[in-house]
Design a protein around this motif. Structure first.
Motif, mmCIF file in Angstrom:
data_model
loop_
_atom_site.group_PDB
_atom_site.id
_atom_site.type_symbol
_atom_site.label_atom_id
_atom_site.label_comp_id
_atom_site.label_asym_id
_atom_site.label_seq_id
_atom_site.Cartn_x
_atom_site.Cartn_y
_atom_site.Cartn_z
ATOM 1 N N LEU A 204 4.370 10.952 9.567
ATOM 2 C CA LEU A 204 5.523 10.809 8.672
ATOM 3 C C LEU A 204 5.994 9.361 8.615
ATOM 4 C CD1 LEU A 204 7.804 11.982 6.931
ATOM 5 C CD2 LEU A 204 9.067 12.449 9.050
ATOM 6 N N PHE A 205 6.111 8.716 9.774
ATOM 7 C CA PHE A 205 6.542 7.321 9.797
ATOM 8 C C PHE A 205 5.480 6.409 9.174
ATOM 9 C CE2 PHE A 205 9.834 8.573 12.847
ATOM 10 C CZ PHE A 205 10.878 7.764 12.426
ATOM 11 N N SER A 209 6.505 4.060 6.262
ATOM 12 C CA SER A 209 6.276 2.626 6.490
ATOM 13 C C SER A 209 5.492 2.012 5.344
ATOM 14 C CB SER A 209 5.535 2.411 7.818
ATOM 15 O OG SER A 209 6.308 2.843 8.914
ATOM 16 N N ARG A 210 4.485 2.740 4.848
ATOM 17 C CA ARG A 210 3.715 2.224 3.707
ATOM 18 C C ARG A 210 4.625 2.032 2.497
ATOM 19 N NH1 ARG A 210 1.524 4.361 -0.783
ATOM 20 N NH2 ARG A 210 2.069 6.487 -0.134
ATOM 21 N N LEU A 211 5.485 3.000 2.225
ATOM 22 C CA LEU A 211 6.418 2.885 1.102
ATOM 23 C C LEU A 211 7.360 1.705 1.299
ATOM 24 C CD1 LEU A 211 7.310 6.656 0.549
ATOM 25 C CD2 LEU A 211 5.839 5.222 -0.885
ATOM 26 N N ALA A 212 7.852 1.539 2.526
ATOM 27 C CA ALA A 212 8.781 0.438 2.798
ATOM 28 C C ALA A 212 8.098 -0.912 2.612
ATOM 29 C CB ALA A 212 9.332 0.558 4.219
ATOM 30 N N ILE A 213 6.876 -1.062 3.130
ATOM 31 C CA ILE A 213 6.159 -2.334 3.040
ATOM 32 C C ILE A 213 5.859 -2.690 1.591
ATOM 33 C CG2 ILE A 213 4.004 -3.527 3.637
ATOM 34 C CD1 ILE A 213 3.979 -1.740 6.200
ATOM 35 N N ASN A 214 5.432 -1.699 0.820
ATOM 36 C CA ASN A 214 5.004 -1.970 -0.555
ATOM 37 C C ASN A 214 6.152 -2.000 -1.559
ATOM 38 O OD1 ASN A 214 2.326 -2.191 0.194
ATOM 39 N ND2 ASN A 214 1.802 -0.085 -0.354
ATOM 40 N N GLY A 230 9.399 -4.109 13.163
ATOM 41 C CA GLY A 230 10.584 -3.258 13.173
ATOM 42 C C GLY A 230 10.232 -1.793 12.941
ATOM 43 N N LEU A 231 9.325 -1.536 12.001
ATOM 44 C CA LEU A 231 8.893 -0.164 11.720
ATOM 45 C C LEU A 231 8.153 0.440 12.906
ATOM 46 C CD1 LEU A 231 7.665 -0.730 8.055
ATOM 47 C CD2 LEU A 231 9.689 0.572 8.759
ATOM 48 N N VAL A 255 -2.960 3.802 12.470
ATOM 49 C CA VAL A 255 -4.236 4.204 11.864
ATOM 50 C C VAL A 255 -4.033 4.505 10.383
ATOM 51 C CG1 VAL A 255 -6.041 5.973 11.827
ATOM 52 C CG2 VAL A 255 -5.241 5.063 14.010
ATOM 53 N N TYR A 256 -2.952 5.198 10.060
ATOM 54 C CA TYR A 256 -2.647 5.507 8.662
ATOM 55 C C TYR A 256 -2.453 4.223 7.858
ATOM 56 C CZ TYR A 256 -0.235 7.246 4.529
ATOM 57 O OH TYR A 256 0.118 7.511 3.222
ATOM 58 N N LEU A 257 -1.629 3.310 8.371
ATOM 59 C CA LEU A 257 -1.349 2.064 7.654
ATOM 60 C C LEU A 257 -2.599 1.212 7.511
ATOM 61 C CD1 LEU A 257 2.083 0.973 9.202
ATOM 62 C CD2 LEU A 257 1.670 1.886 6.913
ATOM 63 N N GLY A 258 -3.428 1.199 8.541
ATOM 64 C CA GLY A 258 -4.636 0.375 8.496
ATOM 65 C C GLY A 258 -5.631 0.813 7.444
ATOM 66 N N ASN A 259 -5.487 2.047 6.957
ATOM 67 C CA ASN A 259 -6.410 2.570 5.955
ATOM 68 C C ASN A 259 -5.758 2.731 4.584
ATOM 69 O OD1 ASN A 259 -9.131 3.553 7.402
ATOM 70 N ND2 ASN A 259 -7.414 3.811 8.814
ATOM 71 N N GLN A 260 -4.613 2.051 4.403
ATOM 72 C CA GLN A 260 -3.923 2.061 3.115
ATOM 73 C C GLN A 260 -3.915 0.648 2.522
ATOM 74 O OE1 GLN A 260 -2.697 5.056 1.819
ATOM 75 N NE2 GLN A 260 -3.710 5.898 3.628
ATOM 76 N N GLU A 261 -3.667 0.575 1.219
ATOM 77 C CA GLU A 261 -3.487 -0.713 0.566
ATOM 78 C C GLU A 261 -2.060 -1.184 0.819
ATOM 79 O OE1 GLU A 261 -5.713 -2.532 -0.906
ATOM 80 O OE2 GLU A 261 -7.345 -1.072 -0.797
ATOM 81 N N LEU A 262 -1.924 -2.323 1.474
ATOM 82 C CA LEU A 262 -0.611 -2.859 1.805
ATOM 83 C C LEU A 262 -0.461 -4.274 1.265
ATOM 84 C CD1 LEU A 262 -0.420 -1.850 5.582
ATOM 85 C CD2 LEU A 262 0.528 -0.580 3.642
ATOM 86 N N ILE A 263 0.750 -4.637 0.936
ATOM 87 C CA ILE A 263 1.029 -6.010 0.543
ATOM 88 C C ILE A 263 0.855 -6.916 1.763
ATOM 89 C CG2 ILE A 263 2.855 -7.592 -0.221
ATOM 90 C CD1 ILE A 263 3.948 -5.370 -1.948
#
Length: 491
Positions: A204-205, A209-214, A230-231, A255-263
């Motif tokens: 969930l986080f 976190s992906r939504l917050a970063i992007n 912070g996240l 792991v989730y964030l590392g496999n997503q497109e992030l700014i």
């Protein structure tokens, strides 16, 4: 010497620089860098030349937890899901059933050969039951060891995900030692609560976190890694507050964030890679300062016996049983059992009995330290040799490229194309981070009217833009054309 505000920065910076310089040359002599960091900490302590008096397990535990946050989060960011997906269930079995069996076997052995109660033996077994992520990540990467099939992702997945299980067992058995009227069955609800909440909240986080970063528009690129820090801490502390396992949560989140497109994803990953190394050094230096070598010496005999049983009996049996459900050659199972490195994590977990004030807390701490040191020296220095003996090593030139390594490294782009974005072209109005752009190509520059823009993940594609695209192959350029619904460059 007592640490004061006036000298702590000077001493800390000197130890940090000395550790980095020593670590740079240590592998020429086959000595893992982590041993150097521990040694420097011990030499700087009360029993060494530095004379620094540090005897506060609470501060050491705090530093350990903060450091493990960075180490596990960085390891999670570097975990490519496509690489670990084929070995997920093997890694899951090793990090749960394997850890449990190792703890039980070692705990019973300690109970049989010492004056420890069964619960005290199980507590010591739980503390040293997990493979240390910091040790495995740093030693495998420093040695640049090429392994056959999926051995390396299996080892890194296990080491990155098995600390939560060891933590749960440590807390559970510590509770039984403190209150021996409790039954062993009371461990079961705690285990499921920790693991289920840790997994769910971690995912969930990760999504939040992906939504917050992007979505958060920050003016400076350097603020994005700060936001992620912070996240990360929010994920750990919130999960712990609700009774879940914070270590599991931050690993799954990463792991989730590392496999997503992030700014600014590359900047974030590079930042965390450097911070993870810093935290490893700080962690091992701190634990080195906390240890009094003169107090460890009396336990060398029993420590060798317990360490030998762990390395040659408990760990192999735990690995073989946890992998019995999977098709795998015996020599690969044996190599996995050998890469059961114990490092800083067991020493951090050993501070929990110290803070709980149980009778044998000092004995447990000193034995755990000796086991960790023995494991790093024996197993850490022989990973390449044993890989050769078991025929699981690959020649360096045959080493497959990890997708994360490919993403992080800068490769020369041989082909450049200018792609005109006309009115009505697909993806107009979308940000680059939302495009799911082909991995083999990059947008180096955008011509927008008379201006030239250096794009970032938050840059929005507008009609009339001319994209200057670089790729290492013609097929990469064709993928870009198809992404925008245009005729490919061969058409």
């Amino acid at each position: 010497m007592n640490l004061t505000i006036e000298n702590i920065l000077l001493i800390g910076s000197a130890l940090l620089i000395l550790s980095i310089v020593a670590g740079k040359t240590s592998y020429k002599f086959g000595v893992p860098t982590l041993v150097l960091f521990l040694t420097i900490g011990m030499l700087a302590g009360s029993d060494g030349f530095g004379g620094i008096h540090f005897d506060d397990p609470k501060i050491a535990q705090f530093i350990g937890i903060v450091s493990l946050n960075f180490i596990l989060f960085s390891g999670g960011l570097d975990t490519n899901w496509q690489t670990v997906k084929p070995v997920f269930w093997q890694g899951f079995s090793l990090s749960t059933l394997g850890v449990f069996l190792t703890a039980i076997l070692l705990g019973v052995f300690i109970w049989l050969i010492t004056d420890f109660t069964i619960y005290e033996g199980l507590l010591l077994g739980a503390i040293v039951s997990s493979t240390d992520a910091a040790a495995v990540f740093s030693i495998l990467r420093a040695k640049n060891l090429a392994l056959k099939t999926n051995l390396r992702p299996t080892l890194e997945l296990e080491s990155g995900s098995n600390d939560p299980m060891a933590y749960v067992l440590t807390i559970a058995f510590l509770g039984l030692v403190v209150d021996q009227d409790k039954g062993l069955w009371t461990v079961i609800p705690l285990f499921f609560k920790q693991m289920v909440l840790g997994g769910l909240l971690g995912y969930l986080f990760g999504v939040l976190s992906r939504l917050a970063i992007n979505r958060i528009q920050l003016d400076f690129e350097g603020l994005y890694p700060v936001l992620v820090i912070g996240l990360m801490f929010a994920t750990f502390s919130a999960t712990d507050f609700f009774g879940g396992n914070g270590f599991l949560a931050i690993y799954i989140c990463a792991v989730y964030l590392g496999n997503q497109e992030l700014i600014h994803k590359k900047a974030i990953m590079k930042m965390f890679d450097g911070l993870a190394w810093l935290m490893q050094i700080v962690l091992f230096l701190t634990l080195g300062l906390l240890v009094y070598p003169s107090e460890v010496v009396p336990y060398i005999g029993i420590g060798l016996l317990i360490s030998g049983f762990l390395i040659f009996v408990a760990r192999p049996i735990g690995v073989l049983i946890s992998l019995v459900f999977f098709k795998m050659k015996m020599r690969r199972r044996l190599y996995i059992s050998w890469v059961g490195l114990r490092g800083a994590v067991p020493i951090v977990f050993a501070t929990y009995p110290l803070l709980a004030g149980i009778d044998k807390a000092d004995v447990i701490f000193n034995i755990v330290f000796f086991i960790s040191l023995t494991s790093i020296l024996l197993q850490g220095t022989t990973l390449s040799t044993v890989a050769g003996w078991l025929h699981v090593a690959l020649p360096e030139k045959a080493k497959p490229k990890n997708p994360t390594d490919v993403f992080m490294q800068e490769y020369p782009r041989a082909i450049m194309k200018e792609i005109k974005i006309e009115e009505g072209t697909e993806k107009v109005g979308q940000r680059i981070v939302d495009l799911e752009f082909p991995k083999s190509a990059i947008i180096a520059m955008i011509q927008r009217g008379d201006k030239y823009i250096t794009p970032s993940g938050s840059t929005v594609i507008e009609s009339g833009d001319t994209l200057v695209v670089l790729s290492d192959s013609e097929s990469g350029i064709n993928d870009v054309y198809r992404k925008f619904g245009l005729r490919d460059s061969m058409g």
